[in-house]
Design a protein around this motif. Structure first.
Motif, mmCIF file in Angstrom:
data_model
loop_
_atom_site.group_PDB
_atom_site.id
_atom_site.type_symbol
_atom_site.label_atom_id
_atom_site.label_comp_id
_atom_site.label_asym_id
_atom_site.label_seq_id
_atom_site.Cartn_x
_atom_site.Cartn_y
_atom_site.Cartn_z
ATOM 1 N N LYS A 87 10.463 15.001 2.277
ATOM 2 C CA LYS A 87 10.389 14.296 3.565
ATOM 3 C C LYS A 87 10.704 12.803 3.473
ATOM 4 O O LYS A 87 10.374 12.035 4.359
ATOM 5 C CB LYS A 87 9.045 14.531 4.246
ATOM 6 N N ILE A 88 11.365 12.388 2.415
ATOM 7 C CA ILE A 88 11.734 10.983 2.267
ATOM 8 C C ILE A 88 12.817 10.617 3.275
ATOM 9 O O ILE A 88 12.727 9.573 3.931
ATOM 10 C CB ILE A 88 12.161 10.690 0.815
ATOM 11 N N ALA A 89 13.812 11.464 3.444
ATOM 12 C CA ALA A 89 14.864 11.194 4.434
ATOM 13 C C ALA A 89 14.258 11.108 5.834
ATOM 14 O O ALA A 89 14.613 10.219 6.617
ATOM 15 C CB ALA A 89 15.942 12.274 4.377
ATOM 16 N N GLN A 90 13.331 12.008 6.147
ATOM 17 C CA GLN A 90 12.682 11.975 7.460
ATOM 18 C C GLN A 90 11.911 10.670 7.668
ATOM 19 O O GLN A 90 11.918 10.111 8.768
ATOM 20 C CB GLN A 90 11.726 13.171 7.640
ATOM 21 N N LYS A 91 11.270 10.186 6.618
ATOM 22 C CA LYS A 91 10.518 8.927 6.734
ATOM 23 C C LYS A 91 11.461 7.749 6.959
ATOM 24 O O LYS A 91 11.163 6.845 7.753
ATOM 25 C CB LYS A 91 9.669 8.697 5.483
ATOM 26 N N LEU A 92 12.586 7.741 6.266
ATOM 27 C CA LEU A 92 13.567 6.673 6.460
ATOM 28 C C LEU A 92 14.106 6.702 7.885
ATOM 29 O O LEU A 92 14.192 5.670 8.553
ATOM 30 C CB LEU A 92 14.710 6.807 5.449
ATOM 31 N N ILE A 93 14.460 7.888 8.367
ATOM 32 C CA ILE A 93 14.988 8.012 9.730
ATOM 33 C C ILE A 93 13.933 7.628 10.754
ATOM 34 O O ILE A 93 14.228 6.930 11.728
ATOM 35 C CB ILE A 93 15.524 9.435 9.979
ATOM 36 N N ALA A 94 12.692 8.056 10.569
ATOM 37 C CA ALA A 94 11.624 7.706 11.508
ATOM 38 C C ALA A 94 11.446 6.191 11.589
ATOM 39 O O ALA A 94 11.248 5.640 12.681
ATOM 40 C CB ALA A 94 10.314 8.382 11.100
ATOM 41 N N ALA A 95 11.529 5.514 10.459
ATOM 42 C CA ALA A 95 11.399 4.054 10.465
ATOM 43 C C ALA A 95 12.537 3.418 11.259
ATOM 44 O O ALA A 95 12.315 2.486 12.044
ATOM 45 C CB ALA A 95 11.372 3.516 9.035
ATOM 46 N N ALA A 96 13.754 3.914 11.071
ATOM 47 C CA ALA A 96 14.900 3.381 11.831
ATOM 48 C C ALA A 96 14.769 3.706 13.312
ATOM 49 O O ALA A 96 15.032 2.849 14.166
ATOM 50 C CB ALA A 96 16.201 3.942 11.273
ATOM 51 N N GLU A 97 14.370 4.929 13.636
ATOM 52 C CA GLU A 97 14.195 5.308 15.041
ATOM 53 C C GLU A 97 13.143 4.437 15.720
ATOM 54 O O GLU A 97 13.333 3.996 16.856
ATOM 55 C CB GLU A 97 13.821 6.789 15.153
ATOM 56 N N ASN A 98 12.041 4.172 15.027
ATOM 57 C CA ASN A 98 11.006 3.285 15.583
ATOM 58 C C ASN A 98 11.556 1.886 15.809
ATOM 59 O O ASN A 98 11.256 1.245 16.825
ATOM 60 C CB ASN A 98 9.775 3.236 14.664
ATOM 61 N N HIS A 99 12.339 1.410 14.876
ATOM 62 C CA HIS A 99 12.973 0.092 15.009
ATOM 63 C C HIS A 99 13.846 0.050 16.257
ATOM 64 O O HIS A 99 13.765 -0.889 17.055
ATOM 65 C CB HIS A 99 13.793 -0.203 13.748
ATOM 66 N N PHE A 100 14.679 1.063 16.431
ATOM 67 C CA PHE A 100 15.548 1.114 17.607
ATOM 68 C C PHE A 100 14.745 1.221 18.896
ATOM 69 O O PHE A 100 15.059 0.573 19.894
ATOM 70 C CB PHE A 100 16.533 2.277 17.506
ATOM 71 N N THR A 101 13.697 2.027 18.898
ATOM 72 C CA THR A 101 12.844 2.158 20.083
ATOM 73 C C THR A 101 12.247 0.808 20.458
ATOM 74 O O THR A 101 12.225 0.439 21.637
ATOM 75 C CB THR A 101 11.726 3.191 19.827
ATOM 76 N N ASN A 102 11.791 0.063 19.465
ATOM 77 C CA ASN A 102 11.225 -1.267 19.718
ATOM 78 C C ASN A 102 12.251 -2.234 20.294
ATOM 79 O O ASN A 102 11.885 -3.201 20.957
ATOM 80 C CB ASN A 102 10.600 -1.843 18.447
ATOM 81 N N LEU A 103 13.534 -1.976 20.037
ATOM 82 C CA LEU A 103 14.602 -2.812 20.592
ATOM 83 C C LEU A 103 15.066 -2.313 21.960
ATOM 84 O O LEU A 103 15.953 -2.909 22.569
ATOM 85 C CB LEU A 103 15.796 -2.837 19.631
ATOM 86 N N GLY A 104 14.498 -1.208 22.432
ATOM 87 C CA GLY A 104 14.907 -0.636 23.708
ATOM 88 C C GLY A 104 16.164 0.212 23.617
ATOM 89 O O GLY A 104 16.777 0.525 24.635
ATOM 90 N N ILE A 105 16.530 0.619 22.421
ATOM 91 C CA ILE A 105 17.718 1.445 22.214
ATOM 92 C C ILE A 105 17.262 2.898 22.151
ATOM 93 O O ILE A 105 16.426 3.263 21.313
ATOM 94 C CB ILE A 105 18.451 1.038 20.921
ATOM 95 N N ASP A 106 17.818 3.731 23.039
ATOM 96 C CA ASP A 106 17.368 5.118 23.062
ATOM 97 C C ASP A 106 18.459 6.129 22.740
ATOM 98 O O ASP A 106 18.263 7.330 22.874
ATOM 99 C CB ASP A 106 16.699 5.449 24.390
ATOM 100 N N VAL A 107 19.618 5.662 22.300
ATOM 101 C CA VAL A 107 20.663 6.553 21.809
ATOM 102 C C VAL A 107 20.902 6.205 20.342
ATOM 103 O O VAL A 107 21.208 5.054 20.008
ATOM 104 C CB VAL A 107 21.980 6.404 22.607
ATOM 105 N N ILE A 108 20.727 7.195 19.489
ATOM 106 C CA ILE A 108 20.900 6.999 18.052
ATOM 107 C C ILE A 108 21.909 8.026 17.562
ATOM 108 O O ILE A 108 21.834 9.199 17.931
ATOM 109 C CB ILE A 108 19.558 7.149 17.305
ATOM 110 N N ALA A 109 22.851 7.587 16.758
ATOM 111 C CA ALA A 109 23.930 8.456 16.318
ATOM 112 C C ALA A 109 24.222 8.249 14.838
ATOM 113 O O ALA A 109 23.814 7.250 14.240
ATOM 114 C CB ALA A 109 25.193 8.158 17.137
#
Length: 144
Positions: A87-109
């Protein structure tokens, strides 16, 4: 077993990250966008979040996340072979997704090469939907 820590990349991590990318089979553009100079410049910009997963002082995972104000992009996801399926890849992605959410970005590709079935399956199982978009690029330098 040592805990896995997700933290921002620093330029001191560079050689270990490049070694991991080689192990993972990621294309490395030594004189272009993956050069030490270019990455050092990129991580200083507010459009970039470069993460590493560390355990026991070893870089075992990477994820480069960038954004253009409208969309977040995931690049350079890699996990050391002996740490996969933990689950290391999932943790890395979750951290990036949280970062984007905090910036108000809701499309991730992310862009995945057609022959990379493992990455396609991973992202598909992580809630990402495949799109039939053709990717075109124009490069000033073939090594970029």
């Amino acid at each position: 077993m040592n805990p896995v820590i997700i933290r921002p990349f620093t330029i001191v991590d560079y050689d270990n990250v490049i070694a991991l990318w080689h192990e993972a089979g990621l294309h490395y553009r030594a004189t272009g966008r993956d050069s030490r100079r270019r990455i050092e410049k990129e991580i200083q910009q507010n459009t970039c979040l470069f993460l590493v997963a560390i355990t026991g002082g070893r870089v075992i995972g990477t994820l480069l996340a960038t954004q253009d104000g409208r969309k977040g992009w995931l690049h350079r996801l890699a996990v050391a072979k002996d740490y996969r399926r933990q689950k290391i890849a999932q943790k890395l992605i979750a951290a990036a997704e949280n970062h984007f959410t905090n910036l108000g970005i809701d499309v991730i590709a992310c862009l995945i090469e057609p022959g990379n079935a493992a990455s396609q399956a991973f992202f598909g199982n992580s809630g990402y939907e495949k799109s039939d978009i053709l990717y075109y690029s124009k490069r000033k330098n073939a090594g970029s």
